[in-house]
Design a protein around this motif. Structure first.
Motif, mmCIF file in Angstrom:
data_model
loop_
_atom_site.group_PDB
_atom_site.id
_atom_site.type_symbol
_atom_site.label_atom_id
_atom_site.label_comp_id
_atom_site.label_asym_id
_atom_site.label_seq_id
_atom_site.Cartn_x
_atom_site.Cartn_y
_atom_site.Cartn_z
ATOM 1 N N LYS A 193 81.651 -22.109 137.150
ATOM 2 C CA LYS A 193 81.883 -23.434 136.579
ATOM 3 C C LYS A 193 80.588 -24.236 136.561
ATOM 4 O O LYS A 193 80.243 -24.873 135.562
ATOM 5 N N TRP B 195 78.355 -26.110 133.507
ATOM 6 C CA TRP B 195 77.923 -27.514 133.505
ATOM 7 C C TRP B 195 76.403 -27.619 133.389
ATOM 8 O O TRP B 195 75.874 -28.534 132.759
ATOM 9 N N ASP C 178 72.502 -35.264 130.345
ATOM 10 C CA ASP C 178 73.357 -36.301 130.913
ATOM 11 C C ASP C 178 74.681 -36.488 130.167
ATOM 12 O O ASP C 178 75.346 -37.507 130.315
ATOM 13 N N TYR C 179 75.044 -35.512 129.339
ATOM 14 C CA TYR C 179 76.364 -35.505 128.687
ATOM 15 C C TYR C 179 76.627 -36.786 127.896
ATOM 16 O O TYR C 179 77.708 -37.371 127.962
ATOM 17 N N LYS C 180 75.632 -37.205 127.151
ATOM 18 C CA LYS C 180 75.741 -38.514 126.501
ATOM 19 C C LYS C 180 76.302 -38.483 125.083
ATOM 20 O O LYS C 180 76.715 -39.508 124.557
ATOM 21 N N SER C 181 76.258 -37.315 124.432
ATOM 22 C CA SER C 181 76.568 -37.284 122.995
ATOM 23 C C SER C 181 78.023 -37.578 122.662
ATOM 24 O O SER C 181 78.326 -38.031 121.562
ATOM 25 N N GLY C 182 78.910 -37.283 123.591
ATOM 26 C CA GLY C 182 80.323 -37.553 123.325
ATOM 27 C C GLY C 182 80.962 -36.595 122.339
ATOM 28 O O GLY C 182 82.011 -36.883 121.779
ATOM 29 N N LEU D 247 84.254 -31.024 128.441
ATOM 30 C CA LEU D 247 84.293 -29.763 129.175
ATOM 31 C C LEU D 247 85.276 -29.913 130.335
ATOM 32 O O LEU D 247 84.992 -30.614 131.304
ATOM 33 N N TYR E 162 76.234 -38.809 139.607
ATOM 34 C CA TYR E 162 76.466 -38.959 138.173
ATOM 35 C C TYR E 162 77.201 -37.765 137.547
ATOM 36 O O TYR E 162 78.222 -37.919 136.878
ATOM 37 N N ALA E 163 76.674 -36.546 137.775
ATOM 38 C CA ALA E 163 77.263 -35.356 137.152
ATOM 39 C C ALA E 163 78.709 -35.168 137.591
ATOM 40 O O ALA E 163 79.587 -34.870 136.782
ATOM 41 N N VAL F 294 81.030 -37.605 135.802
ATOM 42 C CA VAL F 294 81.336 -37.187 134.431
ATOM 43 C C VAL F 294 82.355 -36.040 134.450
ATOM 44 O O VAL F 294 83.305 -36.019 133.669
ATOM 45 N N GLN F 295 82.177 -35.111 135.375
ATOM 46 C CA GLN F 295 83.111 -33.976 135.497
ATOM 47 C C GLN F 295 84.526 -34.460 135.769
ATOM 48 O O GLN F 295 85.483 -34.007 135.152
ATOM 49 N N ASN G 279 80.370 -42.143 126.504
ATOM 50 C CA ASN G 279 79.765 -42.180 127.832
ATOM 51 C C ASN G 279 78.595 -43.173 127.886
ATOM 52 O O ASN G 279 77.508 -42.886 127.434
ATOM 53 N N GLN G 280 78.889 -44.337 128.455
ATOM 54 C CA GLN G 280 77.841 -45.351 128.617
ATOM 55 C C GLN G 280 77.468 -45.505 130.087
ATOM 56 O O GLN G 280 76.829 -46.486 130.473
ATOM 57 N N LEU G 281 77.883 -44.532 130.861
ATOM 58 C CA LEU G 281 77.654 -44.590 132.299
ATOM 59 C C LEU G 281 76.160 -44.491 132.601
ATOM 60 O O LEU G 281 75.433 -43.725 131.985
ATOM 61 N N LYS G 282 75.717 -45.293 133.563
ATOM 62 C CA LYS G 282 74.296 -45.292 133.935
ATOM 63 C C LYS G 282 74.123 -44.706 135.314
ATOM 64 O O LYS G 282 75.011 -44.787 136.143
ATOM 65 N N LYS G 283 72.936 -44.126 135.516
ATOM 66 C CA LYS G 283 72.582 -43.609 136.835
ATOM 67 C C LYS G 283 71.913 -44.715 137.638
ATOM 68 O O LYS G 283 70.883 -45.230 137.231
#
Lengths: 125, 161
Positions: free
Chosen positions: A43, A47, A56-60, A64, B138-139, B142-143, B155-159
């Protein structure tokens, strides 16, 4: 380039490391990968690849949603009671009826007015 | 003189055989067998002059690539055309729960993961997440959100620190 093409190497990796998955299309062309990985390492590898393709998984454009075989998700549909909570207050957080939570937790609750901080309640959603 | 004639004949025959190679029908069969051996289904093969044209519908883009590679690996195939080999249209994703329930589920999961500072709003299964969470978390944050059964994300989340 479609999201499938963009994330092709991620899908290839899933095929290689024994992750089974299904693809669906979410909001506005978002690729939704729902699957089960054989291990936490497998897994994590997915990732890592996701992060490489989309920092940073920003594209939307990708969701996943990979779980590992065991229920290591920490019990996604449970709620830990905090000081000051009541069944109706908790139900409000989920937009459900307090009685639904009461019914789902009859095994550990004996009185709907008596819940304690730290109790793990099953949330029927 | 006799030797010379034989040599010329042999070369001529060798040239003839290599120029012809396998027939397109043989190649079609060979490609089909290769695809079957690689457990690839949904592909129709047509070979003309050593060029394999793949059509049909496969599960996803990885199967398409695999089909192309398999066909190309067959001896005698000069080229593979797969512009009309399509990937299946994907079924529409459905959110795991109504928006308020998803919101509650995500908030609780974020809390358990130590993702304080994230704010989520869910509309028709699509999550907008903003705020700032500890950089090291952060990761994981998101997970947690993506594993809640959502169908879209902004995703507008900031670190943070």
């Amino acid at each position: 380039m479609s999201a499938q093409e963009k994330y092709q190497s991620l899908l290839e990796l899933a095929n290689q490391n024994g992750t089974t998955y299904e693809l669906t299309e979410g909001d506005n062309g978002t690729l939704v990968i729902t699957g089960t990985a054989p291990s936490a390492e497998a897994k994590q590898a997915l990732w890592d690849e996701y992060n490489r393709l989309d920092p940073d998984y920003k594209s939307g454009d990708l969701i996943l949603n990979i779980t590992t075989g065991d229920a290591a998700g920490g019990g996604a549909n449970t709620y830990t009671v905090e000081s000051g909570d009541s069944l109706s207050k908790i139900a409000g957080k989920y937009g459900i009826q307090w009685k639904a939570i009461w019914d789902a937790n009859r095994d550990i609750l004996h009185d709907p007015d008596k819940i304690y901080p730290g109790q793990e309640l099953k949330i029927p959603i | 003189m006799k030797i010379k004639f034989l040599t010329v004949l042999t070369i001529a025959i060798a040239f003839f055989i290599s120029a012809c190679g396998k027939s397109d029908a043989d190649l079609t069969k060979a490609v089909n067998e290769k695809l079957a051996a690689d457990k690839i289904t949904g592909v129709t093969v047509a070979v003309k002059d050593g060029v394999a044209t793949l059509t049909g519908e496969v599960a996803d883009v990885t199967v398409k690539t695999k089909a192309e590679t398999s066909a190309k690996s067959v001896e005698g195939i000069k080229n593979v055309v797969s512009t009309d080999l399509k990937t299946k249209p994907l079924p529409v994703a459905t959110p795991a729960a109504p928006d308020p329930a998803l919101t509650g589920k995500i908030n609780e999961s974020l809390k358990k993961a130590g993702c304080t500072g994230a704010t989520v709003a869910v509309t028709n299964g699509k999550v907008t997440v903003s705020g700032e969470v500890p950089g090291a978390k952060y990761a994981e944050c998101v997970q947690v959100i993506m594993q809640s059964g959502i169908t879209g994300i902004d995703n507008q989340l900031k670190k943070g620190k």
